[in-house]
Design a protein around this motif. Structure first.
Motif, short mmCIF file in Angstrom:
data_model
loop_
_atom_site.label_atom_id
_atom_site.label_comp_id
_atom_site.label_asym_id
_atom_site.label_seq_id
_atom_site.Cartn_x
_atom_site.Cartn_y
_atom_site.Cartn_z
N UNK A 1 0.84 -1.21 0.00
CA UNK A 1 0.00 0.00 0.00
C UNK A 1 0.87 1.25 0.00
N UNK A 2 1.89 1.24 0.84
CA UNK A 2 2.78 2.39 0.93
C UNK A 2 3.52 2.63 -0.40
N UNK A 3 3.97 1.54 -1.03
CA UNK A 3 4.69 1.66 -2.30
C UNK A 3 3.78 2.23 -3.40
N UNK A 4 2.54 1.76 -3.43
CA UNK A 4 1.62 2.26 -4.46
C UNK A 4 1.32 3.73 -4.25
N UNK A 5 1.25 4.14 -2.97
CA UNK A 5 0.99 5.55 -2.67
C UNK A 5 2.18 6.41 -3.07
N UNK A 6 3.37 5.95 -2.75
CA UNK A 6 4.57 6.71 -3.06
C UNK A 6 4.89 6.68 -4.55
N UNK A 7 4.33 5.68 -5.25
CA UNK A 7 4.54 5.60 -6.69
C UNK A 7 3.87 6.72 -7.44
N UNK A 8 2.81 7.27 -6.83
CA UNK A 8 2.12 8.41 -7.41
C UNK A 8 2.82 9.67 -6.89
N UNK A 9 3.79 10.12 -7.60
CA UNK A 9 4.68 11.17 -7.11
C UNK A 9 4.00 12.53 -7.10
N UNK A 10 4.62 13.46 -6.39
CA UNK A 10 4.11 14.83 -6.36
C UNK A 10 4.16 15.46 -7.75
N UNK B 1 -0.39 17.63 -1.85
CA UNK B 1 0.60 16.69 -1.30
C UNK B 1 0.41 16.52 0.20
N UNK B 2 0.16 17.62 0.90
CA UNK B 2 -0.04 17.56 2.35
C UNK B 2 -1.30 16.78 2.70
N UNK B 3 -2.40 17.09 2.01
CA UNK B 3 -3.66 16.38 2.25
C UNK B 3 -3.55 14.90 1.91
N UNK B 4 -2.81 14.63 0.84
CA UNK B 4 -2.64 13.27 0.37
C UNK B 4 -1.87 12.43 1.39
N UNK C 1 -1.65 12.91 4.58
CA UNK C 1 -2.50 12.72 5.74
C UNK C 1 -3.52 11.61 5.48
N UNK C 2 -4.10 11.59 4.29
CA UNK C 2 -5.08 10.56 3.94
C UNK C 2 -4.44 9.18 3.86
N UNK C 3 -3.21 9.12 3.34
CA UNK C 3 -2.50 7.85 3.23
C UNK C 3 -2.21 7.28 4.62
N UNK C 4 -1.71 8.13 5.51
CA UNK C 4 -1.41 7.69 6.88
C UNK C 4 -2.67 7.21 7.60
N UNK C 5 -3.77 7.93 7.40
CA UNK C 5 -5.04 7.54 8.03
C UNK C 5 -5.53 6.20 7.50
N UNK D 1 -10.71 8.99 -0.85
CA UNK D 1 -10.73 10.40 -0.46
C UNK D 1 -9.52 11.16 -0.99
N UNK D 2 -8.42 10.43 -1.23
CA UNK D 2 -7.20 11.06 -1.73
C UNK D 2 -7.48 11.78 -3.05
N UNK D 3 -8.10 11.06 -3.99
CA UNK D 3 -8.41 11.65 -5.29
C UNK D 3 -9.48 12.73 -5.16
N UNK D 4 -10.46 12.48 -4.30
CA UNK D 4 -11.55 13.43 -4.10
C UNK D 4 -11.02 14.76 -3.56
#
Length: 274
Positions: A33-42, A101-104, A106-110, A150-153
């Motif tokens: 999950x973490x890798x897929x999140x970090x794969x979507x770069x800023x 990036x900041x909101x994203x 936070x959503x990933x950690x949650x 929610x990340x995309x939203x």
């Protein structure tokens, strides 16, 4: 749907099917999950924001749609101000990307926190209790997936809000550079489904003086019952505010109660010369 959301859904389905078997398995999915999140770069989000806001900028500046809110200002003036306006676009793109990036993050950690707590609470697959928790587990899983979605939203919400702020700031640059006298507020409270603020509705069609303008310095105008524009929140300043103002550049368009006696005499003198 982003790769991050897809991975979360796959993880949820895995634990619904197999239950909690080991800490190692949970950590494996956490890592995926973490890798897929970090794969979507800023940079991906920067490109998305840049495209959206640049498109809006082209409409407002290159196609001169902003002139509708600045009666009397010419297309030549917009072209002359373009370097300043382009700087505002660049600032807004960077600010938007940082906020997304900041909101994203936070959503990933949650999402990861909720997923870990949920997955570790499910019985193993060989436990008869697993069948009994399927309904509740699925409800919880749906909640976890929504936090991932929610990340995309939130990214879309940020872009909508920042677009409003971009347009408002473009207007501010034009108005400041051309010595606007006052501004008339416009609220979209009549628009079906628009979640307007009550105080913004009350401002609708009211005129606000711009403090220190040339006409005030010459003693021609004064603040009316609504006061000064800098005494209230600005269009687009509050989150998801879609209000706007039209700017006034000549004394003929100023409400009578905002004209001083000197201003009225000046207008009469100008009329008699025609």
């Amino acid at each position: 749907m982003s790769q991050f959301t897809k991975t979360v859904m796959e993880a949820v389905k895995f634990f619904l099917r197999n239950g909690y078997s080991s800490r190692e398995e949970l950590e494996r999915w956490q890592s995926l999950i973490r890798q897929s999140a970090e794969g979507e770069t800023s940079d991906d989000y920067l490109g998305m924001v840049s495209s959206k806001l640049t498109q809006s900028y082209e409409v407002q500046v290159s196609r001169a749609a902003a002139l509708k809110r600045h009666p009397g200002i010419s297309r030549f003036t917009i072209n002359y101000l373009e370097p300043k306006l382009r700087t505002e676009l660049d600032r807004r793109i960077l600010a938007s990307a940082d906020l997304i990036k900041l909101n994203r993050q936070k959503a990933i950690d949650t999402t990861l926190s909720r997923f870990s707590g949920w997955a570790s609470s499910i019985p193993s697959s060989d436990s008869i209790a697993l069948n009994g928790v399927q309904g509740t587990a699925r409800d919880t899983a749906t909640h976890i997936q929504k936090s991932a979605e929610q990340v995309d939203y939130e990214a879309r919400r940020v872009m909508i809000d920042q677009n409003h702020k971009l347009i408002a700031n473009i207007d501010n640059v034009i108005a400041t550079s051309n010595n606007a006298i006052a501004a008339e507020w416009h609220s979209h409270w009549r628009r079906p489904g628009y979640d307007y603020r009550e105080d913004h509705k009350e401002r609708d069609l009211k005129f606000y003086l711009i403090r220190g303008n040339w006409a005030q310095k010459n003693g021609y105008v004064k603040a009316g019952s609504s006061g000064y524009l800098d005494e209230i929140t600005q269009p687009g300043e509050e989150v998801f505010c879609d209000c706007y103002v039209t700017y006034i550049y000549n004394l003929r368009s100023i409400p009578d109660d905002m004209l001083t006696q000197k201003g009225k005499k000046f207008m009469e003198a100008m009329s008699s010369k025609k």
